[in-house]
Scaffold this active site. Structure first.
Site, mmCIF file in Angstrom:
data_model
loop_
_atom_site.group_PDB
_atom_site.id
_atom_site.type_symbol
_atom_site.label_atom_id
_atom_site.label_comp_id
_atom_site.label_asym_id
_atom_site.label_seq_id
_atom_site.Cartn_x
_atom_site.Cartn_y
_atom_site.Cartn_z
ATOM 1 N N SER A 11 -9.844 1.740 2.351
ATOM 2 C CA SER A 11 -8.929 2.545 1.563
ATOM 3 C C SER A 11 -7.690 1.648 0.795
ATOM 4 O O SER A 11 -7.228 2.280 -0.144
ATOM 5 C CB SER A 11 -8.186 3.523 2.560
ATOM 6 N N LYS A 35 0.793 -1.335 -0.101
ATOM 7 C CA LYS A 35 -0.015 -0.140 -0.015
ATOM 8 C C LYS A 35 0.939 1.262 -0.196
ATOM 9 O O LYS A 35 1.845 1.365 0.693
ATOM 10 C CB LYS A 35 -0.924 0.015 1.198
ATOM 11 N N SER A 73 -10.201 -0.609 6.526
ATOM 12 C CA SER A 73 -9.708 -0.336 5.302
ATOM 13 C C SER A 73 -8.629 -1.674 4.785
ATOM 14 O O SER A 73 -8.343 -1.663 3.496
ATOM 15 C CB SER A 73 -8.603 0.962 5.334
#
Lengths: 475, 472, 100
Positions: free
Chosen positions: B148, B73, B172
């Site tokens: 996210s 990420k 997330s």
């Protein structure tokens, strides 16, 4: 300086001291003054995204040491974030202790016997340093600033006094005593010129017995002299406004050493909203009793105790000797004096010579061995050297590191032959019949007059005690 | 795609890690332009890392993730590699240091392939808030992958890498795992280091793995977990043993079937949870139906606590030391111009909300009250765990939703996190495991929640569900 | 409380957060933040007297590190990433006002 009759100053001080740790408060970067710009920084003290603080154990111990030296209690404490934007604050928040400081509720006794309460002494991090380009190198009028983060994250303890001081001189004495304590604990090097200690003064005035007046805070005073001058100026400003029927506006003020006056930095209405909240990247700091005891046990004697110890070597200390002892402890020379006396030096002489001649030559103290000091004092005590000669010898030993006996010999410092002294005293007695008459009548103070005359005539080569002996022989 | 376990086994046996890297690069190049999963693909770095892994294997090193491609990420700092948080304010920034979790992956022989898309600063549930365009759901490109950590979930669903890392502040990891049909773990707070993880809300953020199967997720978590002295909130213990317990089953375990973790979800989702409950019952678990009303307060508390911390964490993006600068007359003007141009609308909205919640006069009513509600949540979980070993519910109220369907109304988007937020408030672990299919044949995620440090038991239960799902 | 959130409140908060909002954004944020805070009002209305606040999930205490120097960063590694550098320092436009 004092205020007009019917007014009283009320002063509280906030003192920031940098801690003498090897590393910063929340990262392993070196905590050292004067390195190349931005050479002692890492993701943590640069506030880079993703970095996290980890508390320095030694900073905690020094903070506790300060607390114990100031008779505070150590309690479970937390860290908060104080949020404000400023380029020298890399995260745009400062990590500081807020409602739960590590140390609280202590006091500091000043040499004059007055007591100042300590509300708290808490840990926080220092900011980076800006230099300003254009204008006059000051923040105002500059068109560009450059930031160095070497100081960012250096550990600080902020020591907050109660509003207990009543004169600028007392505030100065408090700051000086506190400095001695910080040096004694090993927490600070006490170097004001390097910014190791900074003072903020809260000043108000009132009619004695009246409630506290509106205060102003003078920020960032960096010498004892500025502190005293700024407080005096500010209190006088308040009195002038009040006597004129005006009102004091609560505000933060800046002291200009050059102009000798304070000016508005920020009014209360402009004060930031710091949005304090618990720092989620750190955990509670709750030193165990064992940890506290270990730090307390390692505390060396504080200046007050050391002054008292030093005074015990003279039987009935004069006020000059009390002052001298203060100077000696400030200069960390008390152990030296005690050792000299233990080796047979005269206590009064050791105190006098240390607080004057050695204090003046403190930078070359390494040249003066304890043995040389003791020898010089013994030569003086025995009358082999006059006081003036002894001072000269000491100064030279400090300057060159030579042997005091050899220096005295090389300078031809020999005692005046007793018959020479006898002739000189005889002629002085004849030249000053009134003084001689009064001395004979028992006015012992006149002995000093004759000693002075002898010293003048011999350029200090005589020994005071020998002069008195000669005078008494003629009485 | 081959599992991480199988890749590590064959690379350990002498097969070249380069083969794995090329396979991954090929999968990425095939669909990345379409799906926008990776913001940056580090081809050169991955190939170099593959050589190093081969050398280390040749030297006899034992590497649990030998040659396993991993997607990161883009809120994980990687030295010299662009790290953007999907924000214009960090565009082009190359950190001078690497996050602890990435260091641990490298030490274990994993090969970072690049950085994946996210909602800007991890604020969102759809990746629609990325400054660099949304990621599309590989299972249906008209729909969101969740967020996210949408990019890291999509990387698994698209077969680009067998494992990836995300971060979970309010769901997330679990929510995009559910929407992309993969496994996602939100570990116990403090189990995984946050050093080098760009903060959203520090007391809630936790890094965790995505994988196509429970075993690979467990293995990845074992590698990244364990104490880190760079993180003061890191738990003191070493990494737990997880893979070894995957076959422990659920016989004799007591499982709370929680009304509030299902209420409000679509019927297909509720049905999937009910089916999962039956699987656990059939495998010997005792099911206890329960209600924990306090969990419903979590959403409001979360949407004050997380923005409050974020408003402070995001202050440092001021144009002084790194990232974007937009000039201004003075330094304050420069800060303001930079932040105004650099942050997207959702980030600004949360900074505003958090700043307001912390400001003088409102602190007690909002932030202070939210911290007390957090206590209520923790107490409610503790009470539940006095009776049962873990809890089961839905991960999200629905399957993957179409783009644009929730962007008009922030509150509608926030409601998507209602089932996942309580675990973050409590600091407890939770797993989302694919189980069943719903609308448009899209996957559904079932969520398993447990008390702190219960990952081994949760993953064993997740394995039971995965086995049942495969057998269907 | 949220019903009282005004455009002026939002403008003040924006200034604190160093964000510049257009008139449209001010209107939009006033409406959206009011709505979000409206949800929070359910929570704000609860009587939680006597409930302790939890700012952090686990009660770790006294996490400290030894006072040992670790290497600092190479200056090039971060100065190369800075928007404006002069004399190895971070350059900024003029600073108005002293630090608090």
């Amino acid at each position: 300086m004092s205020l007009p009759d019917g007014w009283e100053m009320v002063i509280g001080l906030e003192v920031h001291t940098e801690l003498q740790t090897k590393t910063k408060l929340f990262c392993g970067c070196a905590n050292a003054f004067g390195a190349d710009a931005n050479s002692q920084v890492c993701p943590v003290c640069l506030g880079l995204p993703g970095s996290l603080p980890v508390l320095n154990e030694q900073a905690v111990e020094l903070a506790m040491a300060i607390g114990f030296a100031l008779h505070c209690s150590v309690a479970p404490s937390t860290f908060h974030r104080k949020n404000y934007f400023y380029p020298d604050m890399p995260k745009d928040y400062q990590i500081s202790q807020y409602d739960l400081p590590i140390n609280s509720n202590g006091y500091l006794d000043l040499p004059d016997g007055s007591r100042v309460t300590i509300e708290r002494a808490h840990l926080e991090e220092d900011t980076g340093k800006s230099t300003h380009l254009g204008g006059s190198g000051r923040i105002h009028g500059a068109d560009r600033s450059l930031v160095d983060y070497n100081r960012s994250g250096v550990p600080l303890v902020e020591i907050v006094s109660g509003p207990d001081m009543r004169s600028a001189a007392q505030a100065r004495a408090y700051a000086a005593e506190l400095r001695g304590i910080l040096i004694a604990t090993g927490a600070s090097d006490g170097r004001l010129e390097e910014g190791s200690m900074r003072f903020d003064a809260n000043v108000s005035v009132r009619r004695p017995g009246a409630p506290l007046g509106t205060r102003c805070e003078i920020k960032n005073l960096n010498s004892l002299r500025s502190l005293q001058r700024a407080i005096d100026y500010e209190a006088a400003r308040h009195v002038a406004i009040l006597e004129d029927g005006g009102k004091i506006r609560q505000e933060t003020r800046h002291w200009s050493e050059d102009l000798g006056e304070t000016s508005t930095m920020r009014t209360k209405e402009e004060a930031d909203d710091y949005r304090y909240f618990l720092e989620p990247d750190l955990v509670e700091l709750s030193p165990s009793i064992e940890w506290q005891d270990r730090v307390r046990a390692a505390l060396p004697p504080m200046p007050a105790e050391r002054r008292a110890t030093l005074l015990t070597i003279v039987s009935e200390p004069t006020s000059a000797q009390r002052d001298a002892v203060g100077v000696i402890v400030d200069l960390q020379l008390d152990r030296f004096v005690l050792d000299a006396v233990a080796q047979g030096a005269d206590a009064a002489l050791a105190i006098a010579r240390t607080s004057n001649e050695i204090a003046a030559g403190i930078d070359s103290l390494a040249n003066l061995s304890l043995d040389s000091f003791v020898t010089t004092l013994q030569l003086e005590a025995s009358g082999s050297l006059s006081a003036t000669q002894a001072k000269t010898v000491l100064a030279e030993v400090l300057a060159t590191g030579g042997d005091p006996v050899a220096i005295a010999a090389a300078r031809g410092f020999e005692q005046l032959a007793s018959d020479t002294l006898s002739d000189l005293v005889a002629s002085l007695v004849e030249a000053h019949p009134d003084e001689w008459h009064r001395f004979r009548e028992g006015d012992e103070k006149l002995a000093q007059f004759f000693i002075g005359q002898v010293m003048k005539a011999t350029k200090g080569q005589a020994n005071g005690k020998a002069v008195i002996a000669e005078l008494n022989a003629r009485r | 795609m081959t599992s991480a376990h199988d890749i590590a086994a064959r690379v350990a046996a002498g097969s070249s890690a380069t083969t794995e890297v090329e396979t991954s690069l090929a999968a990425i190049s095939q669909r990345n332009a379409e799906l926008n999963v990776f913001l940056y693909v580090d081809e050169e770095g991955a190939r170099a890392a593959a050589h190093q892994v081969d050398e280390r294997i040749a030297r006899g090193e034992k590497l649990p993730l030998a040659g396993v491609p991993v997607a990161l990420k883009d809120n994980l700092c990687t030295e010299g590699i662009p790290t953007t948080c999907s924000s214009k304010i960090l565009e082009g920034w190359r950190p001078p240091y690497t996050a602890t979790v990435v260091e641990r992956l490298l030490a274990a022989g994993a090969i970072p392939m690049g950085k994946t898309n996210l909602d800007e600063f991890a604020m969102g549930s759809s990746t629609e808030n990325s400054a660099f365009g949304p990621t599309l759901n590989p299972l249906d490109p008209r729909r969101v992958p969740g967020g996210s950590s949408g990019g890291s979930a999509a990387a698994i669903a698209a077969g680009m890498t067998p494992i990836s890392l995300g971060s979970d502040t309010g769901g997330s990891i679990r929510q995009p795992a559910a929407l992309c049909g993969v496994v996602g773990i939100k570990p116990t707070y403090g189990l995984v280091s946050r050093y080098g993880v760009i903060a959203f809300a520090s007391s809630l953020d936790q890094v965790g793995p995505f994988a196509a199967n429970v075993a690979d997720a467990a293995l990845t978590l074992e590698v990244i977990a364990g104490h880190d002295r760079m993180d003061s909130t890191s738990l003191p213990e070493t990494s737990p043993s997880l893979v070894a317990h995957l076959k422990d089953g659920v016989a004799g375990r007591r499982v709370g079937y929680v009304k509030e973790l299902v209420d409000g979800s679509d019927p297909d989702v509720a049905a999937a949870v009910a089916a999962a409950v039956e699987v656990l019952r059939a495998q010997g678990a005792t099911i206890v139906e329960m209600s924990i009303p306090e969990l419903q307060l979590g959403l409001s508390a979360y949407y004050l606590i997380a923005p409050a911390e974020a408003s402070s964490n995001l202050a440092r993006y001021d144009g002084v030391r790194f990232g974007l600068r937009v000039d201004g007359d003075d330094v304050a003007g420069m800060n303001e111009a930079t932040r105004t141009a650099g942050f997207g609308a959702e980030v600004k909205r949360r900074i505003m909300l958090g700043t307001y919640a912390l400001s003088a006069g409102y602190f007690d009513a909002y932030y202070g009250q939210a911290l007390k509600v957090r206590t209520l949540t923790i107490n409610a979980f503790q009470k539940a765990y006095a009776d049962v070993d873990f809890l089961i519910g839905a991960t999200t109220p629905s399957v993957a939703f179409p783009f644009g369907s929730k962007t008009k109304d922030p509150m509608a988007m926030y409601l998507n996190d209602v089932f996942t937020i309580p675990s973050n408030l409590a600091g407890d672990p939770a797993v989302s495991v694919p189980f069943g299919r719903g609308e448009a044949n899209l996957p559904i995620g079932v969520q398993l929640l447990g008390p702190g440090r219960s990952e081994a038991g949760l993953l064993a239960a997740a394995q039971v569900l995965e086995d049942a799902e495969r057998a269907r | 409380m949220s019903s009282r959130l005004t455009r002026e409140d939002v403008a003040k908060v924006a200034a604190l957060a160093r964000l510049r909002l257009s008139d449209e954004e001010l209107d939009l944020f006033t409406e959206q933040l009011s709505k979000i805070l409206g949800h929070a009002d359910d929570m704000a209305a609860l009587d939680l007297t006597g409930v302790a606040a939890t700012a952090h999930p686990f009660g770790l205490i006294n996490i400290v590190r030894p006072d040992v120097v670790t290497p600092s960063l190479n200056r090039d590694a971060f100065l190369s990433q800075a928007p404006d550098v002069q004399d190895f320092r971070f350059a900024v436009p003029r600073i108005v006002g002293e630090a608090p």
